[in-house]
Enzyme design. Structure first.
Site, short mmCIF file in Angstrom:
data_model
loop_
_atom_site.label_atom_id
_atom_site.label_comp_id
_atom_site.label_asym_id
_atom_site.label_seq_id
_atom_site.Cartn_x
_atom_site.Cartn_y
_atom_site.Cartn_z
N HIS A 168 35.19 32.83 28.36
CA HIS A 168 34.83 32.83 29.39
C HIS A 168 32.84 32.83 29.60
CE1 HIS A 168 35.56 32.94 33.68
NE2 HIS A 168 34.79 33.96 34.18
N HIS A 214 35.86 38.82 36.44
CA HIS A 214 36.16 39.05 37.51
C HIS A 214 37.73 39.25 37.92
CE1 HIS A 214 33.02 37.71 40.10
NE2 HIS A 214 32.21 36.67 40.06
N GLU A 263 40.61 33.75 36.99
CA GLU A 263 40.55 34.93 37.74
C GLU A 263 39.12 34.74 38.73
OE1 GLU A 263 36.31 36.17 35.53
OE2 GLU A 263 35.79 34.27 36.77
N ASN A 264 39.25 33.34 39.46
CA ASN A 264 38.91 33.66 41.51
C ASN A 264 39.61 32.62 41.97
OD1 ASN A 264 36.08 32.16 39.04
ND2 ASN A 264 35.97 33.51 40.45
#
Length: 257
Positions: free
Chosen positions: A143, A60, A30-31
């Protein structure tokens, strides 16, 4: 986390796969963009070509709009299952075939100190019941921000899933263990990205915000050492119970167990 994280996967994952010989490799992506939020089609394809089997996401997930163009076209990229079900693209779990056995990979997001998504406990409860008709080997990427919420969902599902591994805080924790009913648990797998940043970001802007309490634009650190963090989970494919969990941590200048 950022370009450094993607390059660390390319550099070290093939070596890890030779050494450890995992049957399934799961990466939280996600990053993964150069600005540290979201994922692109090209990065997703790069991770797949480097040997990743499933990419999970988090809060994200939608930070790079390009994901909307391809998330529905693949079953190897999953987003948190507890986003609103009827209006969210993609899906929150996938099934991987491993030597005639299926592994279910689930992605959920916590709610403490994060967005108020649908209840992960009740949705995980129903989904696990559904999946157990197909397989008893079930892995969850949870998460979440709060340590208590991560452990709570692991204890709630203890014995019903094979592993609950936390992501989001970017710092690997030292509490890998097998819970009483044989579910593997780790509060946070840690970050793959710049080793000398602050959660992968340039330190000066972060420190400046603490000093002056003014908004600051955080930027991904692109120089210096890289770090690769994660864990290895062994699962009995007959019972679905975990038999071992061990953290791994690589940096460019040293390897630590």
């Amino acid at each position: 986390m950022g370009d450094k994280g993607v390059s660390m996967i390319s550099r070290y994952l093939p070596k890890l796969k030779q050494e450890i010989k995992p049957q399934v490799t799961i990466v939280n992506g996600e990053n993964a963009t150069s600005f540290g939020r979201g994922i692109s089609r090209s990065i997703y394809k790069q991770l797949m070509s480097d040997g990743v089997d499933v990419v999970t996401l988090g809060n994200h997930a939608w930070s790079n709009n390009e994901i909307l163009d391809f998330i529905d076209d693949t079953n190897r990229l999953i987003r948190p299952y507890n986003f609103p079900q009827n209006v969210t693209p993609g899906k929150g779990y996938t099934l991987i075939n491993v030597n005639g056995k299926q592994l279910a990979v689930l992605n959920f997001q916590g709610r403490v100190f994060m967005d108020n998504l649908d209840d992960p406990f009740s949705l995980a409860d129903a989904l696990v019941d559904q999946l157990q008709a197909t397989t008893n080997c079930i892995f969850m990427d949870f998460h979440a921000e709060a340590t208590s919420e991560k452990l709570a969902i692991a204890r709630y599902l203890d014995g019903r899933v094979s592993a609950v591994v936390g992501t989001h805080t970017h710092v690997q924790t030292n509490d890998a263990r097998i819970l009483p009913k044989r579910t593997a648990f780790l509060t946070d797998a840690g970050m793959t990205g710049p080793a000398d940043g602050m959660l992968g970001m340039k330190p000066d802007n972060v420190i400046g915000r603490f000093l002056n309490q003014r908004p600051a634009r955080f930027q991904v650190l692109e120089t210096g050492r890289g770090i690769l963090s994660g864990c290895v989970v062994d699962i009995d494919d007959k019972t679905g119970h975990a038999t071992a969990i061990k953290t791994i941590l690589y940096t460019d200048d040293q390897v630590m167990g």
